[in-house]
Design a protein around this motif. Structure first.
Motif, PDB file in Angstrom:
ATOM      1  N   ARG A  17       0.833  -1.210   0.000  1.00 56.51           N
ATOM      2  CA  ARG A  17       0.000   0.000   0.000  1.00 56.51           C
ATOM      3  C   ARG A  17       0.865   1.257   0.000  1.00 56.51           C
ATOM      4  NH1 ARG A  17      -5.343  -1.133   0.791  1.00 56.51           N
ATOM      5  NH2 ARG A  17      -5.850  -3.102   1.810  1.00 56.51           N
ATOM      6  N   LYS A  18       1.931   1.244   0.781  1.00 60.60           N
ATOM      7  CA  LYS A  18       2.846   2.396   0.818  1.00 60.60           C
ATOM      8  C   LYS A  18       3.509   2.603  -0.532  1.00 60.60           C
ATOM      9  CE  LYS A  18       3.823   2.169   5.739  1.00 60.60           C
ATOM     10  NZ  LYS A  18       4.811   1.826   6.779  1.00 60.60           N
ATOM     11  N   LEU A  20       2.250   1.876  -3.477  1.00 57.60           N
ATOM     12  CA  LEU A  20       1.261   2.487  -4.373  1.00 57.60           C
ATOM     13  C   LEU A  20       1.121   3.980  -4.096  1.00 57.60           C
ATOM     14  CD1 LEU A  20      -1.631  -0.138  -4.487  1.00 57.60           C
ATOM     15  CD2 LEU A  20      -0.059   0.473  -6.316  1.00 57.60           C
ATOM     16  N   LYS A  21       1.077   4.313  -2.824  1.00 57.74           N
ATOM     17  CA  LYS A  21       0.914   5.717  -2.450  1.00 57.74           C
ATOM     18  C   LYS A  21       2.134   6.537  -2.872  1.00 57.74           C
ATOM     19  CE  LYS A  21      -1.167   6.807   1.408  1.00 57.74           C
ATOM     20  NZ  LYS A  21      -1.476   7.079   2.830  1.00 57.74           N
ATOM     21  N   SER A  22       3.320   6.005  -2.641  1.00 57.72           N
ATOM     22  CA  SER A  22       4.518   6.758  -3.009  1.00 57.72           C
ATOM     23  C   SER A  22       4.648   6.888  -4.526  1.00 57.72           C
ATOM     24  CB  SER A  22       5.768   6.131  -2.395  1.00 57.72           C
ATOM     25  OG  SER A  22       6.003   4.861  -2.933  1.00 57.72           O
ATOM     26  N   LEU A  24       2.140   7.236  -6.576  1.00 57.78           N
ATOM     27  CA  LEU A  24       1.242   8.337  -6.933  1.00 57.78           C
ATOM     28  C   LEU A  24       1.895   9.676  -6.617  1.00 57.78           C
ATOM     29  CD1 LEU A  24      -1.558   9.531  -7.759  1.00 57.78           C
ATOM     30  CD2 LEU A  24      -2.106   9.455  -5.333  1.00 57.78           C
ATOM     31  N   TYR A  25       2.520   9.779  -5.448  1.00 59.87           N
ATOM     32  CA  TYR A  25       3.154  11.042  -5.070  1.00 59.87           C
ATOM     33  C   TYR A  25       4.298  11.401  -6.015  1.00 59.87           C
ATOM     34  CZ  TYR A  25       0.512  10.856  -0.699  1.00 59.87           C
ATOM     35  OH  TYR A  25      -0.489  10.815   0.240  1.00 59.87           O
ATOM     36  N   ARG A  28       2.702  12.516  -9.256  1.00 59.12           N
ATOM     37  CA  ARG A  28       2.084  13.831  -9.085  1.00 59.12           C
ATOM     38  C   ARG A  28       3.149  14.927  -9.050  1.00 59.12           C
ATOM     39  NH1 ARG A  28      -1.491  14.624  -3.900  1.00 59.12           N
ATOM     40  NH2 ARG A  28       0.564  14.598  -2.972  1.00 59.12           N
ATOM     41  N   ARG A  50      -4.364   9.135 -10.979  1.00 60.09           N
ATOM     42  CA  ARG A  50      -5.229   8.758  -9.854  1.00 60.09           C
ATOM     43  C   ARG A  50      -6.071   7.523 -10.184  1.00 60.09           C
ATOM     44  NH1 ARG A  50      -6.913  14.788  -9.050  1.00 60.09           N
ATOM     45  NH2 ARG A  50      -5.363  15.486  -7.541  1.00 60.09           N
ATOM     46  N   ARG A  53      -3.975   4.529  -9.941  1.00 65.30           N
ATOM     47  CA  ARG A  53      -3.770   4.155  -8.541  1.00 65.30           C
ATOM     48  C   ARG A  53      -5.007   3.430  -7.993  1.00 65.30           C
ATOM     49  NH1 ARG A  53      -3.840   7.732  -3.096  1.00 65.30           N
ATOM     50  NH2 ARG A  53      -3.342   6.050  -1.681  1.00 65.30           N
ATOM     51  N   GLU A  57      -5.070  -0.262  -6.516  1.00 66.28           N
ATOM     52  CA  GLU A  57      -5.554  -0.542  -5.166  1.00 66.28           C
ATOM     53  C   GLU A  57      -6.673  -1.593  -5.185  1.00 66.28           C
ATOM     54  OE1 GLU A  57      -6.639   3.210  -3.469  1.00 66.28           O
ATOM     55  OE2 GLU A  57      -4.607   3.591  -2.747  1.00 66.28           O
TER      56      GLU A  57
END
Length: 101
Positions: A17-18, A20-22, A24-25, A28, A50, A53, A57
């Motif tokens: 999960r981390k 995937l989030k990183s 996206l960041y 972005r 987005r 992502r 997810e």
């Protein structure tokens, strides 16, 4: 043993999960810094990022559900093994003659 497997699965889940989030960041940040794109183009690409992502997810949720179900299956197998061991012990105790007589 099952607790360790559950903990390892949870740690692995958290790491994915981390990641995937990183991702996206990072995407972005890269889009915000691109001045060769118009504002509308940046927003469009950010929206696509987005959506990617969200799709990743969703796929991760499905995979995690499968992993958790597999762990639950292992738990059921362990319970059956435990019941079998208890029945063997009880059967042995019944065969041992009483020492009191």
């Amino acid at each position: 043993m099952l607790r360790r497997a559950r903990d390892a699965q949870a740690d692995h889940e958290s790491g994915r999960r981390k990641a995937l989030k990183s991702a996206l960041y990072r995407a972005r940040s890269a889009l915000v810094d691109r001045m060769d794109l118009s504002g509308a183009q940046r927003r469009e690409q950010l929206s696509a990022t987005r959506v990617a992502r969200l799709e990743a997810e969703a796929a991760l949720r499905v995979q995690i559900a499968k992993e958790r179900d597999a762990l639950k299956g292992d738990r059921a197998k362990a319970g059956a093994l435990r019941r079998d061991m208890v029945s063997v012990i009880v059967a042995r105790e019944r065969r041992i003659p009483s020492l009191e007589a």
